[in-house]
Design an enzyme around this catalytic site. Structure first.
Site, mmCIF file in Angstrom:
data_model
loop_
_atom_site.group_PDB
_atom_site.id
_atom_site.type_symbol
_atom_site.label_atom_id
_atom_site.label_comp_id
_atom_site.label_asym_id
_atom_site.label_seq_id
_atom_site.Cartn_x
_atom_site.Cartn_y
_atom_site.Cartn_z
ATOM 1 N N CYS A 87 29.535 69.294 82.051
ATOM 2 C CA CYS A 87 30.517 70.176 82.445
ATOM 3 C C CYS A 87 30.703 71.440 81.940
ATOM 4 C CB CYS A 87 32.024 69.576 81.910
ATOM 5 S SG CYS A 87 33.495 70.692 82.478
ATOM 6 N N ASN A 88 30.140 72.424 82.617
ATOM 7 C CA ASN A 88 30.022 73.724 82.153
ATOM 8 C C ASN A 88 31.288 74.350 81.708
ATOM 9 O OD1 ASN A 88 27.225 75.066 83.961
ATOM 10 N ND2 ASN A 88 28.080 73.333 84.664
ATOM 11 N N THR A 89 32.435 74.108 82.208
ATOM 12 C CA THR A 89 33.935 74.600 81.710
ATOM 13 C C THR A 89 33.980 74.128 80.446
ATOM 14 O OG1 THR A 89 34.601 74.125 83.920
ATOM 15 C CG2 THR A 89 36.340 74.574 82.478
ATOM 16 N N ASP A 130 32.092 64.280 82.077
ATOM 17 C CA ASP A 130 32.816 65.435 83.056
ATOM 18 C C ASP A 130 33.990 65.314 83.371
ATOM 19 O OD1 ASP A 130 32.718 67.733 84.370
ATOM 20 O OD2 ASP A 130 32.193 66.497 86.422
ATOM 21 N N SER A 131 34.789 66.084 83.771
ATOM 22 C CA SER A 131 36.359 65.850 84.086
ATOM 23 C C SER A 131 36.160 65.130 85.366
ATOM 24 C CB SER A 131 36.828 67.218 84.504
ATOM 25 O OG SER A 131 35.908 68.104 85.697
ATOM 26 N N GLU A 180 35.887 66.977 94.576
ATOM 27 C CA GLU A 180 36.707 65.860 93.941
ATOM 28 C C GLU A 180 37.449 64.881 94.957
ATOM 29 O OE1 GLU A 180 36.203 65.239 90.362
ATOM 30 O OE2 GLU A 180 37.014 63.526 90.553
ATOM 31 N N CYS A 207 28.499 74.749 87.868
ATOM 32 C CA CYS A 207 29.690 73.867 87.801
ATOM 33 C C CYS A 207 29.167 72.345 88.294
ATOM 34 C CB CYS A 207 30.951 74.182 88.622
ATOM 35 S SG CYS A 207 32.083 72.786 88.913
ATOM 36 N N THR A 208 29.212 71.490 87.639
ATOM 37 C CA THR A 208 28.236 70.053 87.832
ATOM 38 C C THR A 208 28.976 69.446 89.280
ATOM 39 O OG1 THR A 208 29.602 69.098 86.484
ATOM 40 C CG2 THR A 208 27.430 69.578 85.752
ATOM 41 N N HIS A 209 30.154 69.752 89.498
ATOM 42 C CA HIS A 209 30.632 69.382 90.888
ATOM 43 C C HIS A 209 29.792 69.948 91.974
ATOM 44 C CE1 HIS A 209 34.330 67.969 88.853
ATOM 45 N NE2 HIS A 209 34.803 67.300 89.922
ATOM 46 N N TYR A 266 39.314 70.943 85.710
ATOM 47 C CA TYR A 266 39.946 71.618 84.489
ATOM 48 C C TYR A 266 39.830 73.090 84.664
ATOM 49 C CZ TYR A 266 39.104 67.414 81.139
ATOM 50 O OH TYR A 266 39.139 66.378 80.398
ATOM 51 N N GLY A 267 39.098 73.359 85.744
ATOM 52 C CA GLY A 267 38.654 74.799 85.843
ATOM 53 C C GLY A 267 39.807 75.933 85.846
#
Ligand code: DGL
Length: 218
Positions: free
Chosen positions: A73-75, A10-11, A151, A179-181, A42-43
């Site tokens: 990461c969905n993005t 993931d980012s 983040e 979004c995994t965040h 990244y979004g």
């Protein structure tokens, strides 16, 4: 199940929530996690730029012996999973907003998808809505600064509460964490939405998919 090396990417910190879930479900496997602290979030970035960041990282996971990689990461999944599948020699398990189950479960006919701007503008996400959410109103609240907030560990609860209240008051009875965040604030969102909306995210279905992929490996 045999000991396997699983890569997770993931980012940023979103992927760590997925790592935890995988380790719990598959304690015998070895998980190697990589992020991109230099370029997170990244979004809001250009898709080609993201592609250039992600490709060498996924290749390094393959070089380190990973037999499957979870793109947590969905993005990245919604914008790049197709080209990446051609470029990476091991199976990739993606994560994308759960539009289909949310649209199937809604009783009010309104769902909310919380995701990054790049996920919401992706062709794959538009396709998910056209395919599975016909006749359902899909709210897409502005969560553009949520991954940065999470983040950098600077959660603004009021901002999150305003969005949850807004989508609930517009009738949403399903809130999709795309979004995994946002998995890190799932509990907060659940409490804010309690009695009004169900909160869903794809960790468990992704683990089921990961198990299917692992079972097919030689
Ligand atoms: N955690 C990522 C996602 O699932 C990306 C967040 C970001 O880098 O903006 O979309």
């Amino acid at each position: 199940m045999k000991n396997r090396k699983i890569g997770v990417f993931d980012s940023g910190v979103g992927g760590l929530s997925v790592v935890q879930a995988i380790q719990k479900a598959l304690p015998e496997s070895e998980v190697i996690y990589k992020d991109d602290k230099q370029h997170v979030p990244y979004g809001d970035r250009d898709v080609e730029e993201i592609h250039g960041f992600v490709l060498p990282i996924l290749k390094s996971l393959v070089d380190e012996g990973c037999e499957v990689i979870v793109v947590a990461c969905n993005t990245v999944t919604t914008n790049l999973i197709e080209p990446l599948r051609k470029e990476i020699s091991v199976p990739l398990v993606g994560m994308e907003p759960m539009v289909k189950p949310a649209a199937a479960a809604t009783k009010t006919g309104v769902i909310a998808v919380c995701a990054t701007p790049k996920t919401l503008s992706s062709r794959r996400y538009r396709w998910l809505k056209d395919e599975y959410a016909q006749g359902v109103k899909v709210l897409e609240p502005d969560c553009s600064d949520w991954s940065y907030m999470i983040e950098s560990n600077q959660l603004d609860r009021e901002k999150v509460a305003n969005i949850v209240n807004s989508v609930c008051s517009q009738g949403a009875d399903q809130i999709v964490l795309g979004c995994t965040h946002y998995h890190w604030i799932e509990q907060i969102i659940k409490e804010l939405a309690a009695g009004r909306a169900t909160v869903i995210q794809p960790e468990q279905p992704v683990i089921e998919q990961l198990k299917r992929v692992l079972a097919q490996l030689p």
